[in-house]
Design an enzyme around this catalytic site. Structure first.
Site, PDB file in Angstrom:
ATOM      1  N   CYS A 166       2.651  -0.195  -3.466  1.00 27.99           N
ATOM      2  CA  CYS A 166       2.614  -0.048  -2.014  1.00 27.99           C
ATOM      3  C   CYS A 166       3.507  -1.042  -1.277  1.00 27.99           C
ATOM      4  CB  CYS A 166       1.177  -0.172  -1.521  1.00 27.99           C
ATOM      5  SG  CYS A 166       0.087   1.057  -2.275  1.00 27.99           S
ATOM      6  N   HIS A 306      -1.323  -5.624   6.202  1.00 27.96           N
ATOM      7  CA  HIS A 306      -1.427  -4.546   5.211  1.00 27.96           C
ATOM      8  C   HIS A 306      -2.652  -3.697   5.521  1.00 27.96           C
ATOM      9  CE1 HIS A 306      -0.610  -2.486   1.513  1.00 27.96           C
ATOM     10  NE2 HIS A 306      -1.768  -2.848   0.966  1.00 27.96           N
ATOM     11  N   GLU A 317      -6.899 -10.491   2.906  1.00 20.83           N
ATOM     12  CA  GLU A 317      -5.789 -10.725   3.820  1.00 20.83           C
ATOM     13  C   GLU A 317      -6.226 -11.582   5.005  1.00 20.83           C
ATOM     14  OE1 GLU A 317      -2.026  -8.345   5.835  1.00 20.83           O
ATOM     15  OE2 GLU A 317      -3.774  -7.203   5.152  1.00 20.83           O
ATOM     16  N   LYS A 338      -2.248   1.269   9.841  1.00 18.39           N
ATOM     17  CA  LYS A 338      -2.767   2.242   8.870  1.00 18.39           C
ATOM     18  C   LYS A 338      -4.035   2.920   9.382  1.00 18.39           C
ATOM     19  CE  LYS A 338      -1.039   0.302   4.490  1.00 18.39           C
ATOM     20  NZ  LYS A 338      -0.408  -0.961   4.951  1.00 18.39           N
ATOM     21  N   HIS A 343      -2.316   5.430   4.753  1.00 13.14           N
ATOM     22  CA  HIS A 343      -1.543   4.582   3.838  1.00 13.14           C
ATOM     23  C   HIS A 343      -0.457   5.414   3.166  1.00 13.14           C
ATOM     24  CE1 HIS A 343      -0.278   1.576   1.221  1.00 13.14           C
ATOM     25  NE2 HIS A 343      -1.385   1.279   0.576  1.00 13.14           N
ATOM     26  N   PHE A 406      -0.598  -2.632  -5.714  1.00  7.30           N
ATOM     27  CA  PHE A 406      -1.214  -2.742  -7.031  1.00  7.30           C
ATOM     28  C   PHE A 406      -0.254  -3.479  -7.976  1.00  7.30           C
ATOM     29  CE2 PHE A 406      -4.156   1.265  -6.887  1.00  7.30           C
ATOM     30  CZ  PHE A 406      -4.980   0.611  -6.002  1.00  7.30           C
TER      31      PHE A 406
END
Length: 420
Positions: A166, A306, A317, A338, A343, A406
């Protein structure tokens, strides 16, 4: 060697909340959700039956029909966003040295649906022997979007794809930035694209318990930093930024949206899917971007986080921001776009970079929608301004765009408002 400055001179987007930049921005500011029932395949038996799909996209308006069938939807989206960004930049490729214009795109998955379709057809027709489309590989491989853009415009500079889950398209923007700073190019068409709303991806993420299963109300499913968050919402689309060496842009009279002043890349080195629980890598990547920019911590006005709406990711985060910024964390705006776009996987960073640039230019922080009053998570410090539910006006001088993936990949880009 004199440090080469890099500015943003063009923007393009194909997103779940708009098939161009103006529509995407307007809907982001107004808190419009792009989520709805999946239409790309029959999702009746899946745990998650909704996603943020691109809507009413007419590929024939931007691409020759003979090319459409040779390329996957991710390339359709990517080329459309690049075409908009190039047009927006005002670049005339007959008047610049195309040997010094490149394309760097990020994709996390590539043409997964094309591979899926071919393997399904093969499984149903094995008695006739293997028969595959001659375009399978051009649809499937993730570098084709960058290659196709360069071919159509005759761009002969650096050309490649970045893949870091991502964080892929944030990596692409950072790599493009570096190519210009190092003097290898004057202009880079940088961005990301993704079109993975298909059974394999949705089923795979469901098996990992990564997706929201709020099938009763998809539009409220992406709810970053809310206690009731239950996973991210899959999305598709593309976004492009035209990055240009400052003096090159000035010489041709280009409009300049913003300047990239610093970047960061780190790894959590912790787990293949989970973030470091204290956000250690996320903290370091933001610090790296600001250190490279030579900017103090208290100069940051806004972070496009994110913020995927996963239980662990949002907390990590937020902890990273508090750990790095201390008391200043309560003075700046934070938001997750998002919550509206879903996403976009490998294309997320590019789209969020576009929205961050527009926040700087327009002095508006897009909201984090779907937060319910009283829905507070004891693991989050709600003194931080998550910009819940409503956009806020603010004179933004410096902004960060964070993207994590990831494998523990972390990327952060520092943008500064361009004021001449």
């Amino acid at each position: 060697m004199k440090q080469r400055r890099v500015v943003v001179t063009g923007l393009g987007a194909v997103s779940p909340i708009g098939n161009d930049v103006p529509t995407t921005w307007e809907n982001a500011v107004n808190g419009v959700s792009g989520a709805g029932p999946i239409t790309h395949f029959d999702s009746y038996l899946f745990k998650t039956q909704f996603a943020c799909e691109v809507k009413d996209f007419d590929v024939a308006s931007v691409m020759d029909r003979r090319d459409v069938r040779k390329l996957d939807t991710d390339t359709h989206y990517g080329f459309a966003s690049a075409a908009e960004a190039i047009a927006d930049s005002g670049l005339d490729f007959e008047k610049v040295d195309c040997n010094r214009v490149g394309v760097v795109f990020g994709e996390g998955i590539g043409g997964l649906s094309a591979l899926e379709d071919e393997m399904r057809a093969y499984a149903l027709n094995q008695e006739n022997g293997p028969r595959f489309s001659p375009f399978l590989l051009t649809k499937m491989i993730s570098d084709m979007t960058a290659g196709y853009i360069s071919i159509k415009y005759g761009l002969k500079g650096p050309n490649f794809v970045t893949t870091s889950a991502c964080a892929s398209s944030s990596n692409a923007v950072i790599d493009a930035f570096d190519q210009i700073r190092l003097g290898r190019a004057d202009v880079i068409i940088a961005g990301g694209s993704e079109a993975a709303i298909c059974p394999t991806a949705v089923g795979g993420f469901n098996a990992m318990h990564a997706l929201s299963v709020r099938n009763d109300n998809p539009k409220t499913a992406s709810r970053p930093f809310s206690k009731s968050r239950d996973g991210f919402v899959m999305a598709e689309g593309a976004a492009t930024l035209v990055l240009e060496e400052y003096e090159h842009a000035v010489a041709r009279g280009a409009k300049i949206y913003a300047e990239i002043v610093g970047t960061g890349l780190t790894a959590d080195a912790y787990h293949i899917t989970a973030p470091h629980p204290e956000g250690e890598g996320a903290m370091r990547v933001m610090k790296m971007a600001l250190d490279e920019a030579g900017l103090p911590l208290d100069s940051v006005d806004y972070i496009n986080v994110h913020g995927t709406s996963t239980p662990a990711g949002d907390v990590a985060e937020a902890k990273a921001i508090l750990s790095l910024f201390g008391e200043h964390a309560y003075k700046m705006n934070i938001s997750s776009t998002k919550s509206m776009t879903g996403h976009l996987l490998g294309a997320a960073g590019a789209l969020e970079a576009v929205l961050t640039v527009l926040a700087l230019k327009n002095g508006i922080v897009p909201p984090t929608i779907n937060h319910e009053e009283g829905d507070d998570d004891e693991n989050l410090d709600y003194r931080m301004n998550f910009t819940f539910n409503k956009a806020q006006e603010r004179d933004i001088k410096v902004a960060l765009s964070n993207t994590f993936g990831f494998g523990g990949h972390n990327a952060s880009i520092a943008f500064r408002k361009f004021e001449g």
